[in-house]
Design a protein around this motif. Structure first.
Motif, PDB file in Angstrom:
ATOM      1  N   LEU A   1      46.128  38.219 -11.940  1.00  0.00           N
ATOM      2  CA  LEU A   1      46.596  36.841 -12.147  1.00  0.00           C
ATOM      3  C   LEU A   1      48.110  36.759 -11.967  1.00  0.00           C
ATOM      4  N   LEU A   2      48.841  37.650 -12.635  1.00  0.00           N
ATOM      5  CA  LEU A   2      50.301  37.618 -12.537  1.00  0.00           C
ATOM      6  C   LEU A   2      50.761  37.891 -11.100  1.00  0.00           C
ATOM      7  N   ALA A   3      50.101  38.834 -10.436  1.00  0.00           N
ATOM      8  CA  ALA A   3      50.476  39.157  -9.059  1.00  0.00           C
ATOM      9  C   ALA A   3      50.230  37.973  -8.137  1.00  0.00           C
TER      10      ALA A   3
ATOM     11  N   LEU B   1      48.827  25.005  -9.370  1.00  0.00           N
ATOM     12  CA  LEU B   1      48.579  26.413  -9.082  1.00  0.00           C
ATOM     13  C   LEU B   1      48.251  27.215 -10.335  1.00  0.00           C
ATOM     14  N   ASN B   2      49.122  27.142 -11.340  1.00  0.00           N
ATOM     15  CA  ASN B   2      48.924  27.957 -12.531  1.00  0.00           C
ATOM     16  C   ASN B   2      47.640  27.616 -13.277  1.00  0.00           C
ATOM     17  N   PRO B   3      47.364  26.324 -13.610  1.00  0.00           N
ATOM     18  CA  PRO B   3      46.109  26.044 -14.323  1.00  0.00           C
ATOM     19  C   PRO B   3      44.864  26.405 -13.531  1.00  0.00           C
ATOM     20  N   ALA B   4      44.909  26.158 -12.205  1.00  0.00           N
ATOM     21  CA  ALA B   4      43.717  26.455 -11.391  1.00  0.00           C
ATOM     22  C   ALA B   4      43.441  27.959 -11.359  1.00  0.00           C
ATOM     23  N   THR B   5      44.488  28.757 -11.146  1.00  0.00           N
ATOM     24  CA  THR B   5      44.280  30.214 -11.118  1.00  0.00           C
ATOM     25  C   THR B   5      43.918  30.743 -12.502  1.00  0.00           C
TER      26      THR B   5
END
Length: 579
Positions: A283-285, A239-243
């Motif tokens: 991004l953070l949201a 999730l994190n790397p893709a976003t």
């Protein structure tokens, strides 16, 4: 999960006010990039130091107000989530305590413990996040897009292009991981079951040198849970790397396209910085929203398990609201079984079938039979731990279904097969039937139960501390204390369910003599596999495969009941049998 929302009713103020304060903090956070843009475009560009200081002070003020709003929201979230958890846990515990043996058998003790602890904790965390982030995160993401559109509509198209890709990544990751989260709770049940069996059965495991096999069994269950958690962790880790990749591409697009717009004078440098800040906020949201989906997926699984317990109604319900007026007649049996049959839930076969039995007041009745013959099942029907499938069980001529539980059970002193004591003092354990029992009453009960000798030898006597489960006592000592506990308050009916199995023959004989001598007006039911324990009873009931094989005295049954004769001859000598 919505079914459990009723437990939030006492905390409406916190549930409403908490998100409002969080929205205030989010609004200030959305204003920050605009202030930064002004600092760059006006203060830095014009070398206006006082303006920079003023705007810096405004940023500090926005930060302080946002922090205060966050702290207030956190305070409300803590009150609501902890209060919700307490209310739910209390309700769940009270509901579990209404269950008959059948419902406890259905769920299993380890599963009920997991639902009462781990599942409620998951719901508590979900409530806290509901107040703190469920409104803030979507508002921040949508607000960042709106603020970007107000700055420049053309540049905001980059946001609108990136948003579907972000949503698609989140959807794919969540869609693959949600089924695994639902299975994790069941695997936690399995670990709880194995842990409980190993901790409670540690002596047996060591006696049979089964430590290695039990370690392997626990390892397999733990590995199963670990593999599932790792698998879902790998999926979630995407999730994190893709976003981040998608949003960095969007930032590159903003810098490239925005740079060209700056050159031709359509945009300022400060506005580009504001766009970059807004896309980072998105991004953070989005990451917060993804984590919330994971959290609420776990909470949903826990809520389903909690609701399953709460929606399970006890099969034995207390229908009587007022104490029954019992007409005492001399010829009315203390306990009577009228054509009673019983089958456990889910079983097609009767454990007890067509039981006809009368137990007179003041009599001592012995119940004997082979393992699995239905002895414990029979006596568990008297206090309504189980409900008779057919027929009726009467106490003092009144069907047990008509009694309030308290009126029925306070007249019964029951000593189960497994001697169970609770952490606390000997006095506290012996006062369970009668809270205000005096030392004289306790001393009398201990004397009858043949426990006075070892209790009086303790330095603290009645105030001696019993460890959890009575671990600091021998099996015989625990059994004698549980018998004494049942005798305190002089119940009308005393049921000893194979409760002298850990006693030596001399102590067992002394116990029976003391009960016969000191409890003349008490009806006593002795359940045992020892023929010597019940042979002097007024009446002996012989059970064989759930049916009554014979009723009578020792001498009568030796002549008329083959089952009883076989039991006696397998345990006693010919001289003892004929004595």
């Amino acid at each position: 999960m919505f079914k459990l929302a009723r437990f939030l009713k006492p905390y409406k103020k916190q549930v409403i006010a908490g998100p409002i304060f969080k929205l205030i903090e989010a609004v200030f956070e959305l204003i920050v990039p605009l202030v930064m843009a002004n600092i760059i475009d006006i203060g830095v560009k014009n070398n206006d130091g006082p303006y920079i200081w003023r705007m810096g002070g405004l940023l500090l003020l926005l930060g302080v107000v946002g922090l205060c709003s966050t702290l207030v929201c956190q305070y409300f979230a803590s009150i609501a989530s902890q209060g919700f958890g307490t209310e739910l846990r209390n309700k769940l515990f009270r509901h579990i305590n209404t269950f008959s043996y059948a419902e406890v058998d259905k769920f299993g003790t380890p599963s009920l413990i997991t639902r009462l602890t781990n599942d409620v904790n998951q719901m508590q965390q979900a409530v806290a996040m509901l107040i703190r982030l469920v409104i803030r995160a979507p508002f921040l993401a949508a607000g960042a897009i709106v603020m970007a559109m107000l700055l420049d509509l053309k540049m905001s198209l980059i946001f609108l292009v990136a948003a579907p890709f972000l949503a698609g990544v989140i959807f794919l990751v969540m869609n693959r991981s949600i089924p695994f989260y639902r299975g994790i709770q069941k695997k936690l049940d399995r670990i709880s079951l194995i842990s409980r069996e190993n901790l409670s059965g540690a002596r047996v495991i060591r006696a049979f040198s089964k430590q290695e096999s039990e370690k392997e069994r626990f390892q397999q269950a733990s590995d199963d849970l670990s593999k599932t958690a790792i698998r879902v962790g790998k999926i979630s880790a995407l999730l994190n790397p893709a976003t981040t990749v998608i949003l960095n591409i969007a930032i590159i697009g903003i810098v490239w396209y925005g740079g060209r717009r700056v050159q031709i004078g359509d945009l300022s440098q400060g506005e580009i910085i504001a766009f970059v800040n807004y896309i980072n906020q998105i991004l953070l949201a989005m990451i917060v929203i993804a984590n919330l989906v994971v959290l609420f997926t776990k909470a949903s699984a826990s809520a389903a398990r909690i609701n399953e317990v709460l929606e399970t109604m006890p099969s034995i319900v207390e229908t009587a609201e007022k104490p029954v007026n019992v007409p005492l007649k001399a010829d009315t049996p203390k306990v009577e079984f009228q054509n009673v049959s019983f089958a456990y839930a889910g079983s097609d076969e009767y454990s007890l079938e067509d039981i006809q039995l009368q137990i007179r007041r003041g009599e001592t009745i012995g119940i004997i039979g082979g393992t699995g013959s239905g002895k414990s099942t029979l006596i568990n029907l008297i206090p309504r731990f189980y409900e008779a499938t057919k027929g009726a069980v009467l106490v003092d001529g009144v069907n047990v279904k008509e009694y309030p539980f308290e009126q029925l059970r306070t007249q019964i002193g029951l000593v189960p097969q497994k001697a169970t004591l609770f952490s606390g003092t000997i006095r506290e354990n012996l006062q369970w039937r009668k809270e205000n029992a005096t030392d004289e009453e306790i001393a009398r009960a201990l004397s009858i139960a043949q426990a006075s000798e070892f209790v009086d030898a303790l330095p603290e006597k009645y105030d001696a501390v019993i460890d959890q489960g009575g671990k600091n006592l021998s099996g015989g000592q625990k059994q004698r204390l549980t018998i004494a506990r049942a005798l305190v308050g002089e119940p009308e009916l005393l049921i000893l369910d194979d409760s002298a199995s850990a006693l030596d023959f001399a102590t067992d004989a002394a116990l029976r003599q003391a009960i016969r001598r000191e409890t003349k007006n008490m009806t006593v039911i002795l359940v045992s596999q020892r023929a010597s324990t019940i042979r002097n009873a007024n009446q002996i009931v012989v059970l064989d495969d759930g049916r009554v094989a014979g009723i009578g005295t020792h001498q009568q049954l030796m002549s008329t009941c083959e089952t009883y004769r076989e039991i006696c001859l397998s345990q006693l000598s010919s001289e003892e049998v004929g004595a």
